[in-house]
Design a protein around this motif. Structure first.
Motif, PDB file in Angstrom:
ATOM      1  N   GLU A  62       0.821  -1.204   0.000  1.00  0.00           N
ATOM      2  CA  GLU A  62       0.000   0.000   0.000  1.00  0.00           C
ATOM      3  C   GLU A  62       0.860   1.261   0.000  1.00  0.00           C
ATOM      4  O   GLU A  62       0.500   2.268  -0.602  1.00  0.00           O
ATOM      5  CB  GLU A  62      -0.926  -0.008   1.219  1.00  0.00           C
ATOM      6  CG  GLU A  62      -1.995  -1.086   1.179  1.00  0.00           C
ATOM      7  CD  GLU A  62      -2.991  -0.853   0.054  1.00  0.00           C
ATOM      8  OE1 GLU A  62      -3.242   0.324  -0.281  1.00  0.00           O
ATOM      9  OE2 GLU A  62      -3.490  -1.843  -0.508  1.00  0.00           O
ATOM     10  N   THR A  85      -4.684   6.420   2.871  1.00  0.00           N
ATOM     11  CA  THR A  85      -3.295   5.958   2.781  1.00  0.00           C
ATOM     12  C   THR A  85      -2.417   7.004   2.108  1.00  0.00           C
ATOM     13  O   THR A  85      -1.285   7.266   2.557  1.00  0.00           O
ATOM     14  CB  THR A  85      -3.224   4.636   2.003  1.00  0.00           C
ATOM     15  OG1 THR A  85      -4.022   3.647   2.662  1.00  0.00           O
ATOM     16  CG2 THR A  85      -1.798   4.143   1.900  1.00  0.00           C
ATOM     17  N   GLY A 116      -4.031   3.986  -4.756  1.00  0.00           N
ATOM     18  CA  GLY A 116      -4.478   3.550  -3.436  1.00  0.00           C
ATOM     19  C   GLY A 116      -5.548   4.443  -2.859  1.00  0.00           C
ATOM     20  O   GLY A 116      -6.032   5.391  -3.497  1.00  0.00           O
ATOM     21  N   SER A 117      -5.915   4.183  -1.604  1.00  0.00           N
ATOM     22  CA  SER A 117      -7.000   4.911  -0.958  1.00  0.00           C
ATOM     23  C   SER A 117      -6.557   6.323  -0.559  1.00  0.00           C
ATOM     24  O   SER A 117      -5.366   6.561  -0.327  1.00  0.00           O
ATOM     25  CB  SER A 117      -7.454   4.151   0.288  1.00  0.00           C
ATOM     26  OG  SER A 117      -6.434   4.168   1.270  1.00  0.00           O
TER      27      SER A 117
END
Length: 329
Positions: free
Chosen positions: A36, A49, A45-46
């Motif tokens: 991640e 994050t 990614g999110s």
């Protein structure tokens, strides 16, 4: 000629620094899996994050790299010029003087200059004063070091007086410059230090051979055509530049300048001036110290300056009690 041992050492240090840096991005009060972290560095990614990795942890990682390298490079240059392990910016008061001037610009003492400019001014004033008090010995001998210790003590006292005389909010704003911290550092100061570090490293490479010759007796150095006065002046100016800019970013974390060059000398070929290894070890020590400060009492954070002081103070005592401070012994 290429020194294979130095190249191998620098490659190992780069690999260790890369591994510790990834750990610094992944570990903390919120642990993030390494895949991640890689995706966040790629812009994937999110959002959470990406925020933690790129906005919170990456800037302080970069700050650790450049400040650690700058402190270590300034330390190895000053130690070489003085031929004394104790002659580092932190020991001779440059760190404290730069901190005092930077704090003066933060707490509103009527000084309008930015902290980086004020830190450079403080570092230059401390160096000039220590050099003047040392008299004919210049950077050689204990008189230069003792003068610097006194200047550092006075500068530290002035910092405390300023902090005690201002409102609590102003004192809190100046707090990071008194203990050493990589949290929420100024992007402008960080960019300025990165540029200064690049220039300083190139200048240090140019001074490598003359500084190595200065380790010989004075008559021999002069007979070899080395302009000792100019070399020492250039080296001092380089140390002042790097220290002032580093203090403007992280505050006083001077023990890195003591430990990193010594470790680099132990791992390098005898007689060589390990500039690159010192800079890499300085960046590594700052990164490890910052990571330890975030993890030891998580979610509370210990400033990196306190971690380096705890780690470096025993070494300083050992150096004073057990070893000759002469750099050639």
């Amino acid at each position: 000629m290429i020194n294979r041992r130095a190249v191998a050492l620098n490659l190992v240090l780069l690999l260790v620094l890369a591994a510790v840096s990834l750990a610094s991005l992944a570990l903390g009060s919120l642990s993030i899996p390494l895949p991640e972290v890689i995706r966040a560095l790629r812009g994937e990614g999110s959002p959470v994050t990406a925020l933690v990795v790129t906005e919170l942890r990456l800037p302080r990682l970069l700050a650790g790299w450049v400040t650690g390298a700058a402190f270590a490079l300034a330390g190895v240059v000053m130690q070489t010029l003085a031929r004394n392990r104790l002659a580092t910016p932190g020991i001779i008061g440059i760190d404290n003087a730069a901190t005092a001037f930077a704090v003066a610009s933060v707490v509103g003492t009527g000084v309008s200059l930015a902290p980086p400019a004020m830190a450079l001014t403080g570092a230059a004033c401390a160096t000039a004063l220590a050099f003047g008090l040392a008299g004919a010995t210049g950077t050689r001998g204990y008189r230069f070091i003792i003068s610097g210790v006194a200047i550092g003590a006075v500068s530290g006292a002035i910092t405390q007086v300023m902090l005690s005389a201002v409102p609590l909010d102003a004192a809190n704003a100046a707090y990071p410059w008194t203990v050493g911290s990589l949290n929420a550092r100024s992007p402008d100061a960080l960019r300025l230090l990165a540029v200064g570090l690049g220039i300083g490293y190139l200048l240090a490479l140019g001074l490598r051979r003359p500084m190595a010759i200065l380790q010989l007796p004075e008559p021999v150095s002069t007979a070899l055509g080395t302009r000792t006065g100019q070399v020492r002046l250039a080296g001092l100016a380089l140390s002042v530049l790097l220290t002032g800019l580093a203090v403007a970013v992280a505050g006083p974390v001077g023990l890195v300048a003591l430990i990193a060059p010594e470790l680099a000398r132990l791992a390098s070929h005898p007689g060589r001036l390990p500039l690159t290894a010192s800079a890499l070890l300085g960046a590594l020590l700052m990164t490890v110290s910052d990571l330890a400060g975030r993890l030891l009492l998580s979610p509370l954070e210990i400033p990196v300056g306190i971690i380096t002081a705890l780690a470096g103070s025993p070494y300083l005592l050992w150096l004073l009690l057990r070893q000759s401070p002469d750099i050639n012994r």
